[in-house]
Design a protein around this motif. Sequence first.
Motif, PDB file in Angstrom:
ATOM      1  N   THR A  71      43.368  63.272 -17.102  1.00 29.94           N
ATOM      2  CA  THR A  71      42.128  62.780 -17.696  1.00 29.94           C
ATOM      3  C   THR A  71      40.955  62.804 -16.721  1.00 29.94           C
ATOM      4  N   SER A  77      39.669  62.358 -21.164  1.00 29.71           N
ATOM      5  CA  SER A  77      40.802  62.444 -22.093  1.00 29.71           C
ATOM      6  C   SER A  77      41.494  63.789 -21.922  1.00 29.71           C
ATOM      7  N   ASP A 101      45.992  61.385 -23.980  1.00 30.82           N
ATOM      8  CA  ASP A 101      45.813  60.402 -22.921  1.00 30.82           C
ATOM      9  C   ASP A 101      44.316  60.132 -22.739  1.00 30.82           C
ATOM     10  N   ALA A 103      41.518  58.014 -20.212  1.00 30.78           N
ATOM     11  CA  ALA A 103      41.147  57.165 -19.090  1.00 30.78           C
ATOM     12  C   ALA A 103      40.368  55.972 -19.651  1.00 30.78           C
ATOM     13  N   ASN A 167      38.472  55.188 -26.045  1.00 31.22           N
ATOM     14  CA  ASN A 167      39.181  54.100 -25.375  1.00 31.22           C
ATOM     15  C   ASN A 167      38.174  53.025 -24.979  1.00 31.22           C
ATOM     16  N   THR A 171      41.817  49.888 -19.313  1.00 27.36           N
ATOM     17  CA  THR A 171      43.050  50.499 -18.823  1.00 27.36           C
ATOM     18  C   THR A 171      43.296  51.822 -19.534  1.00 27.36           C
ATOM     19  N   GLN A 172      44.264  52.585 -19.036  1.00 23.87           N
ATOM     20  CA  GLN A 172      44.645  53.840 -19.674  1.00 23.87           C
ATOM     21  C   GLN A 172      45.131  53.568 -21.100  1.00 23.87           C
TER      22      GLN A 172
END
Length: 228
Positions: A71, A77, A101, A103, A167, A171-172
């Motif tokens: 990421t 991402s 995924d 970040a 996000n 956090t991840q």
Amino acid sequence: MAFKSLVLTIAIMAVLSSTSHAFDPSPLQDFCVALDDSKNAVFVNGKFCKDPNLVVAEDFFKAGLNMPGNTSNPLGSAVTAVNVLNLPGLNTLGISLARIDYAPYGLNPPHTHPRGTEILLVLEGTLYVGFVLSNPGPNMKNKLFTKILHPGDVFVFPIGLIHFQFNVGKTQAVAFAGLSSQNPGVITIANAVFGSDPPINDDVLAKAFQVDKKVVDYLQSQFWWDNN
């Protein structure tokens, strides 16, 4: 997350996606393992079929989705797709999968899948997700549907509609997506509009977005990152 939990999650997503109506044509045989070899006589759904007598278990197998994507990019991402291009056994089965995924404050930018509906399951983190409806009637705006998702939450993005995930946590975040196509495709809106090759005429975009051509020229001069 433990490896067994990851495997279970993938299995659940596969079942959920396979129970929906697949956009791809229904297969007329047990399988057609994709093979890029024109010497084969059978050609199904855009791929040549491997001789069934030569098919092995590895044709239906792919490892690595327990590994996070990188990421470290401007979007924060990374999408790790599993489709017919890297898992030949998916050919004609009307299903695919992706790990995403994020970040902290990472974005999977507005995009569409022209050939597949997407169902998203959040495993870690907190995501703000949404999609926009297609063109409404006169004097109406495109309706936006959004939701904050937490681990264990599921959200569906209808086929072909613009959607995104962001996000909103510190956090991840990790999510898995099942798609109703062996190769759903992806059109990232900003990349397609401002990063096409050759560029779209700036007069066209200036009129479409109702901005000065200098704004369009600036956007077209940027590097549009692909997180897939």
